[in-house]
Design a protein around this motif. Structure first.
Motif, PDB file in Angstrom:
ATOM      1  N   GLY A  50      48.431  36.451  32.586  1.00  0.00           N
ATOM      2  CA  GLY A  50      48.694  37.490  33.561  1.00  0.00           C
ATOM      3  C   GLY A  50      49.208  36.896  34.849  1.00  0.00           C
ATOM      4  O   GLY A  50      49.298  35.679  34.998  1.00  0.00           O
ATOM      5  N   MET A  51      49.530  37.768  35.773  1.00  0.00           N
ATOM      6  CA  MET A  51      49.986  37.321  37.085  1.00  0.00           C
ATOM      7  C   MET A  51      49.601  38.363  38.121  1.00  0.00           C
ATOM      8  O   MET A  51      49.474  39.549  37.809  1.00  0.00           O
ATOM      9  CB  MET A  51      51.487  37.060  37.093  1.00  0.00           C
ATOM     10  CG  MET A  51      52.331  38.255  36.740  1.00  0.00           C
ATOM     11  SD  MET A  51      54.109  37.884  36.734  1.00  0.00           S
ATOM     12  CE  MET A  51      54.217  36.880  35.282  1.00  0.00           C
ATOM     13  N   ALA A  52      49.380  37.873  39.310  1.00  0.00           N
ATOM     14  CA  ALA A  52      49.053  38.740  40.438  1.00  0.00           C
ATOM     15  C   ALA A  52      49.994  38.389  41.570  1.00  0.00           C
ATOM     16  O   ALA A  52      50.192  37.215  41.862  1.00  0.00           O
ATOM     17  CB  ALA A  52      47.607  38.512  40.869  1.00  0.00           C
ATOM     18  N   TYR A  53      50.567  39.391  42.167  1.00  0.00           N
ATOM     19  CA  TYR A  53      51.436  39.122  43.300  1.00  0.00           C
ATOM     20  C   TYR A  53      51.570  40.360  44.162  1.00  0.00           C
ATOM     21  O   TYR A  53      51.281  41.477  43.742  1.00  0.00           O
ATOM     22  CB  TYR A  53      52.813  38.604  42.865  1.00  0.00           C
ATOM     23  CG  TYR A  53      53.516  39.444  41.832  1.00  0.00           C
ATOM     24  CD1 TYR A  53      54.399  40.443  42.201  1.00  0.00           C
ATOM     25  CD2 TYR A  53      53.298  39.217  40.486  1.00  0.00           C
ATOM     26  CE1 TYR A  53      55.045  41.209  41.249  1.00  0.00           C
ATOM     27  CE2 TYR A  53      53.947  39.971  39.525  1.00  0.00           C
ATOM     28  CZ  TYR A  53      54.820  40.966  39.914  1.00  0.00           C
ATOM     29  OH  TYR A  53      55.454  41.720  38.968  1.00  0.00           O
ATOM     30  N   ASP A  56      56.740  42.818  49.290  1.00  0.00           N
ATOM     31  CA  ASP A  56      57.175  43.961  50.091  1.00  0.00           C
ATOM     32  C   ASP A  56      56.090  45.030  50.189  1.00  0.00           C
ATOM     33  O   ASP A  56      56.365  46.224  50.119  1.00  0.00           O
ATOM     34  CB  ASP A  56      58.465  44.567  49.513  1.00  0.00           C
ATOM     35  CG  ASP A  56      59.617  43.570  49.487  1.00  0.00           C
ATOM     36  OD1 ASP A  56      59.675  42.714  50.401  1.00  0.00           O
ATOM     37  OD2 ASP A  56      60.441  43.631  48.549  1.00  0.00           O
ATOM     38  N   GLY A  57      54.842  44.581  50.303  1.00  0.00           N
ATOM     39  CA  GLY A  57      53.722  45.496  50.468  1.00  0.00           C
ATOM     40  C   GLY A  57      53.250  46.171  49.194  1.00  0.00           C
ATOM     41  O   GLY A  57      52.345  47.001  49.227  1.00  0.00           O
ATOM     42  N   ILE A  58      53.843  45.823  48.065  1.00  0.00           N
ATOM     43  CA  ILE A  58      53.439  46.411  46.790  1.00  0.00           C
ATOM     44  C   ILE A  58      52.647  45.381  46.006  1.00  0.00           C
ATOM     45  O   ILE A  58      53.132  44.273  45.740  1.00  0.00           O
ATOM     46  CB  ILE A  58      54.665  46.878  45.977  1.00  0.00           C
ATOM     47  CG1 ILE A  58      55.422  47.951  46.755  1.00  0.00           C
ATOM     48  CG2 ILE A  58      54.238  47.394  44.601  1.00  0.00           C
ATOM     49  CD1 ILE A  58      56.752  48.332  46.150  1.00  0.00           C
ATOM     50  N   SER A  59      51.424  45.748  45.631  1.00  0.00           N
ATOM     51  CA  SER A  59      50.562  44.856  44.853  1.00  0.00           C
ATOM     52  C   SER A  59      50.746  45.149  43.377  1.00  0.00           C
ATOM     53  O   SER A  59      50.748  46.310  42.957  1.00  0.00           O
ATOM     54  CB  SER A  59      49.101  45.062  45.252  1.00  0.00           C
ATOM     55  OG  SER A  59      48.915  44.703  46.604  1.00  0.00           O
ATOM     56  N   LEU A  80      42.826  41.088  39.219  1.00  0.00           N
ATOM     57  CA  LEU A  80      42.249  41.898  40.299  1.00  0.00           C
ATOM     58  C   LEU A  80      41.431  41.002  41.223  1.00  0.00           C
ATOM     59  O   LEU A  80      41.468  41.165  42.449  1.00  0.00           O
ATOM     60  CB  LEU A  80      41.379  43.028  39.739  1.00  0.00           C
ATOM     61  CG  LEU A  80      40.659  43.884  40.786  1.00  0.00           C
ATOM     62  CD1 LEU A  80      41.648  44.584  41.721  1.00  0.00           C
ATOM     63  CD2 LEU A  80      39.745  44.894  40.095  1.00  0.00           C
ATOM     64  N   GLY A  81      40.728  40.048  40.645  1.00  0.00           N
ATOM     65  CA  GLY A  81      39.980  39.082  41.452  1.00  0.00           C
ATOM     66  C   GLY A  81      40.876  38.360  42.439  1.00  0.00           C
ATOM     67  O   GLY A  81      40.498  38.151  43.592  1.00  0.00           O
ATOM     68  N   HIS A  86      41.942  36.573  47.083  1.00  0.00           N
ATOM     69  CA  HIS A  86      43.000  35.658  47.534  1.00  0.00           C
ATOM     70  C   HIS A  86      44.280  36.387  47.951  1.00  0.00           C
ATOM     71  O   HIS A  86      45.379  36.024  47.514  1.00  0.00           O
ATOM     72  CB  HIS A  86      43.337  34.675  46.403  1.00  0.00           C
ATOM     73  CG  HIS A  86      42.158  34.073  45.736  1.00  0.00           C
ATOM     74  ND1 HIS A  86      41.935  34.142  44.386  1.00  0.00           N
ATOM     75  CD2 HIS A  86      41.098  33.397  46.254  1.00  0.00           C
ATOM     76  CE1 HIS A  86      40.800  33.523  44.087  1.00  0.00           C
ATOM     77  NE2 HIS A  86      40.269  33.073  45.204  1.00  0.00           N
ATOM     78  N   PRO A  87      44.185  37.398  48.791  1.00  0.00           N
ATOM     79  CA  PRO A  87      45.403  38.157  49.127  1.00  0.00           C
ATOM     80  C   PRO A  87      46.499  37.307  49.770  1.00  0.00           C
ATOM     81  O   PRO A  87      47.685  37.525  49.490  1.00  0.00           O
ATOM     82  CB  PRO A  87      44.900  39.246  50.073  1.00  0.00           C
ATOM     83  CG  PRO A  87      43.594  38.760  50.587  1.00  0.00           C
ATOM     84  CD  PRO A  87      43.015  37.889  49.507  1.00  0.00           C
ATOM     85  N   ALA A  88      46.148  36.347  50.582  1.00  0.00           N
ATOM     86  CA  ALA A  88      47.186  35.520  51.217  1.00  0.00           C
ATOM     87  C   ALA A  88      47.859  34.612  50.201  1.00  0.00           C
ATOM     88  O   ALA A  88      49.080  34.426  50.242  1.00  0.00           O
ATOM     89  CB  ALA A  88      46.568  34.686  52.344  1.00  0.00           C
ATOM     90  N   GLU A  89      47.085  34.069  49.280  1.00  0.00           N
ATOM     91  CA  GLU A  89      47.637  33.137  48.304  1.00  0.00           C
ATOM     92  C   GLU A  89      48.610  33.805  47.336  1.00  0.00           C
ATOM     93  O   GLU A  89      49.567  33.169  46.894  1.00  0.00           O
ATOM     94  CB  GLU A  89      46.514  32.462  47.504  1.00  0.00           C
ATOM     95  CG  GLU A  89      45.706  31.463  48.308  1.00  0.00           C
ATOM     96  CD  GLU A  89      44.590  32.102  49.139  1.00  0.00           C
ATOM     97  OE1 GLU A  89      43.806  31.358  49.740  1.00  0.00           O
ATOM     98  OE2 GLU A  89      44.496  33.349  49.202  1.00  0.00           O
ATOM     99  N   ILE A  90      48.383  35.059  46.993  1.00  0.00           N
ATOM    100  CA  ILE A  90      49.293  35.698  46.028  1.00  0.00           C
ATOM    101  C   ILE A  90      50.586  36.171  46.691  1.00  0.00           C
ATOM    102  O   ILE A  90      51.467  36.688  46.015  1.00  0.00           O
ATOM    103  CB  ILE A  90      48.609  36.841  45.240  1.00  0.00           C
ATOM    104  CG1 ILE A  90      48.151  37.969  46.145  1.00  0.00           C
ATOM    105  CG2 ILE A  90      47.478  36.295  44.389  1.00  0.00           C
ATOM    106  CD1 ILE A  90      47.593  39.158  45.394  1.00  0.00           C
TER     107      ILE A  90
END
Length: 173
Positions: A50-53, A56-59, A80-81, A86-90
């Motif tokens: 999977g991937m998290a990113y 442009d403000g879209i998660s 989701l974790g 880790h919002p800054a890292e993604i």
């Protein structure tokens, strides 16, 4: 950076509380969508779960559609974790196709030594297999972790893989 398993477990418990989760299996897709995160399933390379990113403000969470549904659930909780912990890292990680940024599962992360991956795995384990619900299911007599049939039945109730369940049960000891 060192892993913070306590913070990861607390964050997972906060999500369970926020969504008033009272029974299993935990509705991971509903939680993700309720958090206004786009959840996409697509065939990915076998080693990529999977991937998290955020762009442009879209998660966004991307899940490998070729993996077993139980693996997909764990991957979704894991990603989701990353969004929670880790919002800054993604937003500032490995650059992949189409200009998207993602935390990728690679040989280093698969060794279990990357603090971000340890945190996300701890979060996913607590979210999908909350200690409270596990203890209720196991009951006062406990569970023999070497009894494959009992572990398989428990994993099926939580809709996780047997290996994820064994690992989680081992973390309770």
């Amino acid at each position: 950076m060192i892993p913070d398993k306590i913070r990861a477990r607390e964050a997972a418990q906060e999500v369970l509380d926020e969504f008033n989760i009272k029974r299993i299996p935990v509705p991971i897709e509903r939680i993700i969508k309720s958090k206004k995160i786009v959840l996409e399933y697509a065939p990915l390379d076998e080693e990529l779960s999977g991937m998290a990113y955020t762009q442009d403000g879209i998660s966004i969470i991307g899940i490998n559609a070729l993996h077993h549904p139980n693996r997909q659930r764990f991957s979704a909780a894991h990603e989701l974790g990353h969004h929670v912990l880790h919002p800054a890292e993604i937003q500032a990680t490995v650059h992949v196709s189409k200009g998207l940024r993602a935390l990728r599962r690679d040989p280093i992360s698969s060794l279990g030594s990357d603090p971000l991956e340890i945190d996300a795995n701890t979060f996913a384990s607590e979210l999908l297999m909350p200690e409270k619900f596990l203890l209720e299911e196991i009951g006062p007599d406990g569970l023999d972790i070497d009894d494959d049939t009992s572990v398989e039945k428990l994993a099926k109730k939580f809709r996780v893989s047997v290996s994820a369940m064994k690992y989680r049960l081992g973390s309770l000891i």
